[in-house]
Write a protein that holds these residues in place. Structure first.
Motif, short mmCIF file in Angstrom:
data_model
loop_
_atom_site.label_atom_id
_atom_site.label_comp_id
_atom_site.label_asym_id
_atom_site.label_seq_id
_atom_site.Cartn_x
_atom_site.Cartn_y
_atom_site.Cartn_z
N MET A 1 49.51 42.57 26.33
CA MET A 1 47.90 42.94 26.70
C MET A 1 47.96 43.86 28.06
N LEU A 2 48.37 43.48 29.13
CA LEU A 2 48.24 44.22 30.20
C LEU A 2 49.77 44.13 30.81
N SER A 3 49.76 45.40 31.41
CA SER A 3 51.06 45.71 32.38
C SER A 3 50.93 44.76 33.47
N ALA A 4 51.82 44.81 34.26
CA ALA A 4 51.66 44.03 35.52
C ALA A 4 51.65 44.99 36.78
N PRO A 5 50.83 45.91 37.24
CA PRO A 5 50.99 46.43 38.21
C PRO A 5 50.99 45.82 39.45
N PRO A 6 51.65 46.38 40.59
CA PRO A 6 51.60 45.70 41.79
C PRO A 6 50.64 45.18 42.59
N LEU A 7 50.66 43.95 43.09
CA LEU A 7 49.59 43.48 44.03
C LEU A 7 48.39 43.53 43.38
N PRO A 8 48.15 42.86 42.06
CA PRO A 8 46.44 42.96 41.46
C PRO A 8 45.74 42.40 42.46
N ASP A 9 44.41 42.48 42.66
CA ASP A 9 43.36 42.00 43.50
C ASP A 9 42.28 41.66 42.73
N PHE A 10 41.87 40.18 42.65
CA PHE A 10 40.83 39.59 41.91
C PHE A 10 39.43 39.58 42.38
N ILE A 11 38.89 40.33 41.95
CA ILE A 11 37.06 40.21 42.68
C ILE A 11 36.30 39.37 41.62
N ASN A 12 35.60 38.29 42.30
CA ASN A 12 34.88 37.38 41.39
C ASN A 12 33.40 37.59 41.65
N PRO A 13 32.52 38.38 41.06
CA PRO A 13 31.21 38.26 41.38
C PRO A 13 30.31 37.61 40.94
N HIS A 14 31.00 36.41 40.44
CA HIS A 14 30.02 35.35 39.67
C HIS A 14 29.75 34.20 40.99
N PRO A 15 28.71 33.36 40.56
CA PRO A 15 28.29 32.31 41.44
C PRO A 15 29.02 31.19 41.31
N THR A 16 29.78 30.85 40.23
CA THR A 16 30.75 29.99 40.04
C THR A 16 31.83 30.18 39.09
N GLU A 17 32.86 29.73 39.38
CA GLU A 17 34.13 29.83 38.35
C GLU A 17 34.15 29.01 37.14
N THR A 18 33.20 28.02 37.26
CA THR A 18 33.16 26.69 36.24
C THR A 18 32.37 27.33 34.90
N HIS A 19 31.68 28.37 34.87
CA HIS A 19 30.81 28.98 33.86
C HIS A 19 31.76 29.04 32.77
N PRO A 20 31.45 28.34 31.36
CA PRO A 20 32.35 28.18 30.46
C PRO A 20 33.00 29.77 30.01
N SER A 21 31.69 30.64 29.95
CA SER A 21 32.33 32.01 29.72
C SER A 21 33.38 32.60 30.67
N TYR A 22 33.56 32.20 31.83
CA TYR A 22 34.42 32.78 32.58
C TYR A 22 36.01 32.32 32.41
N GLN A 23 36.33 31.66 31.46
CA GLN A 23 37.39 30.97 31.05
C GLN A 23 38.37 32.15 30.47
N ALA A 35 53.35 37.68 34.06
CA ALA A 35 53.94 38.81 33.65
C ALA A 35 54.49 39.67 35.07
N GLY A 36 54.42 38.95 35.97
CA GLY A 36 54.86 39.44 37.25
C GLY A 36 54.17 40.06 38.33
N GLY A 37 52.78 40.06 38.26
CA GLY A 37 51.77 40.46 38.96
C GLY A 37 51.26 39.54 40.08
N SER A 38 50.78 39.55 41.31
CA SER A 38 50.45 38.86 42.15
C SER A 38 48.72 38.64 42.10
N VAL A 39 48.17 37.47 41.65
CA VAL A 39 46.76 37.75 41.66
C VAL A 39 46.12 37.06 42.77
N ILE A 40 45.37 37.74 43.54
CA ILE A 40 44.61 37.31 44.87
C ILE A 40 43.09 37.30 44.54
#
Length: 232
Positions: A1-23, A35-40
């Motif tokens: 699906m996605l390759s694993a670029p180095p040091l991926p950084d995850f930005i979450n602009p949503h009020p909550t991670e528990t919203h069902p659509s966020y799964q 796949a080898g990426g580091s998600v922060i």
């Protein structure tokens, strides 16, 4: 699906991670990590807003990758990025409709993403001829959040109309259900939310015998056009 670029950084602009659509976003991040990426998860809405309103660019290194989920073309949540500064920018987009094409185009032109994921397959097909790759990634629900063990006969809600109402259907079933003494639950107006929290939503689904959910292309074609999509 996605390759694993180095040091991926995850930005979450949503009020909550528990919203069902966020799964789906969470699952994508887990797959990326396997796949080898580091998600922060390094930015919260309040910090993003402060950065943007002060017109201060967010700090990234060239080795980092960013996944930016956007539930709608929320231009005020876009990080202030210099074009081409960030080669590993991926967008995950909900609510890409014919009625907001110009707003999305402005976002894409400004951010110049490496790839864009859209939750509506019709939207992905409509945007496929862009200079960046566009892929459909459907929404998903973590079924482990739900307990299906309650027998139907013990569930208190006979028919649940979830989300926006389709007036034709609603009017057709309301009287017959009422005459049968059935518990018919639905959103009474445009502002009332029958399940205001994730916990209440899960309980309501588990307590329902029949759930009706109608796509916006039927209920609000002026906004959704012919795009058929169901938000979970």
């Amino acid at each position: 699906m996605l390759s694993a670029p180095p040091l991926p950084d995850f930005i979450n602009p949503h009020p909550t991670e528990t919203h069902p659509s966020y799964q789906t976003v969470k699952a994508m991040m887990r797959a990326w990590q396997r796949a080898g990426g580091s998600v922060i998860e390094s930015r919260r809405p309040s910090r993003i807003s402060r950065k943007i309103f002060r017109r201060q660019p967010l700090a990234y290194t060239k080795s980092e990758a960013v996944v930016l989920p956007l539930m709608g073309p929320l231009k005020h949540w876009i990080p202030v990025l210099t074009p081409n500064q960030h080669r590993e920018l991926y967008l995950f987009c909900w609510d890409v409709w014919p009625s907001n094409v110009s707003n999305w185009q402005e976002i894409f032109d400004h951010l110049r993403p490496r790839k864009v994921f859209m939750t509506a397959s019709d939207a992905a097909r409509a945007w496929k001829n862009q200079i960046f790759p566009v892929e459909w990634m459907a929404e998903a629900t973590d079924v482990s959040m739900f307990d299906p063990s309650t027998p139907l006969i013990e569930r208190r809600i006979d028919v649940l109309e979830l989300g926006r109402k389709w007036n034709w259907l609603h009017d057709s079933i309301t009287d017959p259900l009422d005459k049968r003494g059935a518990h018919h639950l639905y959103q009474p107006d445009d502002t009332t939310i029958i399940f205001p929290t994730t916990e209440r939503f899960i309980q309501g689904m588990e307590d329902s015998k029949c759930v009706v959910c109608v796509p916006g292309s039927i209920t609000h074609p002026e906004r959704y056009g012919r795009y058929v999509a169901l938000t979970q």
